[in-house]
Design a protein around this motif. Structure first.
Motif, PDB file in Angstrom:
ATOM      1  N   HIS A 275      16.952  66.543 -26.435  1.00 37.05           N
ATOM      2  CA  HIS A 275      18.302  67.117 -26.515  1.00 37.05           C
ATOM      3  C   HIS A 275      19.384  66.030 -26.427  1.00 37.05           C
ATOM      4  CE1 HIS A 275      15.662  70.362 -24.897  1.00 37.05           C
ATOM      5  NE2 HIS A 275      16.251  71.023 -25.881  1.00 37.05           N
ATOM      6  N   THR A 276      19.206  65.089 -25.528  1.00 42.15           N
ATOM      7  CA  THR A 276      20.186  64.001 -25.410  1.00 42.15           C
ATOM      8  C   THR A 276      20.108  63.095 -26.637  1.00 42.15           C
ATOM      9  OG1 THR A 276      19.790  64.125 -23.032  1.00 42.15           O
ATOM     10  CG2 THR A 276      21.119  62.289 -23.798  1.00 42.15           C
TER      11      THR A 276
ATOM     12  N   SER B  58      21.918  73.998 -17.464  1.00 41.32           N
ATOM     13  CA  SER B  58      22.905  74.993 -17.038  1.00 41.32           C
ATOM     14  C   SER B  58      24.287  74.594 -17.532  1.00 41.32           C
ATOM     15  CB  SER B  58      22.935  75.067 -15.505  1.00 41.32           C
ATOM     16  OG  SER B  58      21.670  75.434 -15.023  1.00 41.32           O
TER      17      SER B  58
ATOM     18  N   THR C 216      20.879  65.225 -17.522  1.00 46.00           N
ATOM     19  CA  THR C 216      21.033  65.429 -16.081  1.00 46.00           C
ATOM     20  C   THR C 216      19.703  65.929 -15.528  1.00 46.00           C
ATOM     21  OG1 THR C 216      23.400  65.852 -16.166  1.00 46.00           O
ATOM     22  CG2 THR C 216      22.204  66.799 -14.305  1.00 46.00           C
ATOM     23  N   TYR C 217      19.108  65.109 -14.688  1.00 47.18           N
ATOM     24  CA  TYR C 217      17.857  65.487 -14.017  1.00 47.18           C
ATOM     25  C   TYR C 217      18.140  65.507 -12.518  1.00 47.18           C
ATOM     26  CZ  TYR C 217      14.985  64.510 -18.257  1.00 47.18           C
ATOM     27  OH  TYR C 217      14.414  64.507 -19.512  1.00 47.18           O
ATOM     28  N   MET C 218      17.862  66.615 -11.900  1.00 49.17           N
ATOM     29  CA  MET C 218      18.082  66.766 -10.453  1.00 49.17           C
ATOM     30  C   MET C 218      19.500  66.346 -10.054  1.00 49.17           C
ATOM     31  SD  MET C 218      15.228  68.077 -10.088  1.00 49.17           S
ATOM     32  CE  MET C 218      15.458  68.588  -8.416  1.00 49.17           C
ATOM     33  N   GLY C 219      20.447  66.748 -10.892  1.00 49.40           N
ATOM     34  CA  GLY C 219      21.857  66.552 -10.573  1.00 49.40           C
ATOM     35  C   GLY C 219      22.391  65.146 -10.766  1.00 49.40           C
TER      36      GLY C 219
ATOM     37  N   SER D 278      16.397  60.108 -23.363  1.00 42.24           N
ATOM     38  CA  SER D 278      16.183  61.527 -23.621  1.00 42.24           C
ATOM     39  C   SER D 278      14.720  61.850 -23.395  1.00 42.24           C
ATOM     40  CB  SER D 278      16.583  61.873 -25.059  1.00 42.24           C
ATOM     41  OG  SER D 278      16.360  63.242 -25.307  1.00 42.24           O
ATOM     42  N   GLY D 279      14.438  62.767 -22.470  1.00 44.07           N
ATOM     43  CA  GLY D 279      13.047  63.119 -22.200  1.00 44.07           C
ATOM     44  C   GLY D 279      12.473  64.088 -23.219  1.00 44.07           C
TER      45      GLY D 279
HETATM   46  C1  LIG Z   1      13.188  66.658 -14.015  1.00 43.75           C
HETATM   47  C2  LIG Z   1      14.267  67.551 -14.560  1.00 43.75           C
HETATM   48  C3  LIG Z   1      15.375  67.807 -13.803  1.00 43.75           C
HETATM   49  C4  LIG Z   1      16.392  68.619 -14.304  1.00 43.75           C
HETATM   50  N1  LIG Z   1      17.513  68.813 -13.538  1.00 43.75           N
HETATM   51  C5  LIG Z   1      18.524  69.570 -14.037  1.00 43.75           C
HETATM   52  C6  LIG Z   1      19.724  69.755 -13.291  1.00 43.75           C
HETATM   53  O1  LIG Z   1      19.921  69.186 -12.215  1.00 43.75           O
HETATM   54  N2  LIG Z   1      20.668  70.563 -13.803  1.00 43.75           N
HETATM   55  C7  LIG Z   1      20.499  71.235 -14.996  1.00 43.75           C
HETATM   56  O2  LIG Z   1      21.359  72.002 -15.392  1.00 43.75           O
HETATM   57  N3  LIG Z   1      19.392  71.015 -15.763  1.00 43.75           N
HETATM   58  C8  LIG Z   1      18.419  70.203 -15.309  1.00 43.75           C
HETATM   59  N4  LIG Z   1      17.309  69.976 -16.075  1.00 43.75           N
HETATM   60  C9  LIG Z   1      17.291  70.458 -17.473  1.00 43.75           C
HETATM   61  C10 LIG Z   1      17.646  69.322 -18.426  1.00 43.75           C
HETATM   62  O3  LIG Z   1      18.887  68.743 -18.076  1.00 43.75           O
HETATM   63  C11 LIG Z   1      17.716  69.840 -19.862  1.00 43.75           C
HETATM   64  O4  LIG Z   1      16.457  70.355 -20.219  1.00 43.75           O
HETATM   65  C12 LIG Z   1      18.144  68.777 -20.847  1.00 43.75           C
HETATM   66  O5  LIG Z   1      18.292  69.373 -22.111  1.00 43.75           O
HETATM   67  C13 LIG Z   1      17.132  67.657 -20.946  1.00 43.75           C
HETATM   68  O6  LIG Z   1      17.601  66.690 -21.884  1.00 43.75           O
HETATM   69  P1  LIG Z   1      16.549  65.843 -22.730  1.00 43.75           P
HETATM   70  O7  LIG Z   1      15.861  66.815 -23.675  1.00 43.75           O
HETATM   71  O8  LIG Z   1      17.354  64.829 -23.445  1.00 43.75           O
HETATM   72  O9  LIG Z   1      15.577  65.247 -21.760  1.00 43.75           O
HETATM   73  C14 LIG Z   1      16.287  69.184 -15.583  1.00 43.75           C
HETATM   74  C15 LIG Z   1      15.131  68.924 -16.357  1.00 43.75           C
HETATM   75  C16 LIG Z   1      14.124  68.106 -15.858  1.00 43.75           C
HETATM   76  C17 LIG Z   1      12.930  67.803 -16.709  1.00 43.75           C
END
Ligand SMILES: Cc1cc2nc3c(=O)[nH]c(=O)nc-3n(C[C@H](O)[C@H](O)[C@H](O)COP(=O)(O)O)c2cc1C
Length: 200
Positions: A14-15, A102, A64-67, A10-11
């Motif tokens: 949220h995860t 999204s 999900t990062y960059m799909g 989780s960056g």
């Molecule tokens: C590098 C990056 C890429 C992302 N790519 C997507 C994506 O492809 N589709 C989407 O809906 N959200 C995307 N997001 C939004 C993250 O999925 C969203 O903020 C999520 O809550 C991050 O989870 P985390 O807080 O556990 O890191 C992206 C965010 C980052 C930082």
């Protein structure tokens, strides 16, 4: 006792929230969750692999990062090649969850990536087992389970706000349900294995 490892990255938190809800579901089923959070830049996964080896089920989670899965998650996946060759996870139960910004966000690709990863290890994949919770074109409720209508794994959506307020209640409850489902299945699987040995 049935043990379920929850291995995730989780960056922005949220995860992490969803992983902890999965763990609550595991506990609610009377099993023991082990939360293993992958850190950015982590290269030593020895302890993670050892705990996964001794677990009855492994739940994988990634934003999900960059799909697709995040880079730290992929680092763990690649490091798991160490146990791939010996098939130590063969016939363990597996499941997955992801969070994106999204409602779609291409996060199905993240879950199929995790399911294929589990298949490469010879694991048996468990989906949500839930009907879609929001399946008409007027509902936007965030408090219903499986509101994003995912079967292959658990999906959550996080708005651009802190992890304290998003993902919303429905997604959190869906994560609890996944944890419970995996733990209950793992307990049955474990019991069945014991009976099979006794009958042999
Ligand atoms: C590098 C990056 C890429 C992302 N790519 C997507 C994506 O492809 N589709 C989407 O809906 N959200 C995307 N997001 C939004 C993250 O999925 C969203 O903020 C999520 O809550 C991050 O989870 P985390 O807080 O556990 O890191 C992206 C965010 C980052 C930082």
């Amino acid at each position: 006792m049935t043990q379920v490892a929850i291995i995730y990255h989780s960056g922005f938190g949220h995860t992490d929230v969803i992983a902890k809800e999965v763990a609550r579901g595991v506990e609610a089923a009377g099993a023991a969750p082990v939360l293993l959070a992958i850190q950015p830049g982590q290269t030593d996964f020895g302890e993670f692999l050892a705990i996964a080896n001794e677990s009855d089920a492994i739940v994988f989670g990634s934003p999900t990062y960059m799909g697709t899965v995040s880079a730290p998650m992929k680092a763990f996946m690649d490091a798991s090649a160490a146990v791939y060759f010996t098939k130590q996870w063969k016939d363990k139960l597996g499941a997955g969850f992801t969070v994106s910004g999204s409602p779609s966000g291409d996060k199905l690709n993240t879950l199929t990536t995790l399911a294929i990863f589990a298949a490469q290890h010879g694991m048996l994949w468990i989906g949500t087992g839930q009907n879609p919770g929001n399946n008409d074109d007027t509902s936007a409720a965030t408090d219903v389970e499986n509101r994003l209508g995912s079967f292959i794994g658990m999906m959550a959506q996080a708005a651009n706000e802190s992890a304290e307020v998003t993902p919303k209640a429905g997604d959190r409850a869906t994560a609890v349900s996944l944890g419970r489902r995996v733990a209950e299945a793992a307990a049955r699987w474990r019991q069945g294995a014991r009976e099979a040995v006794a009958a042999a």
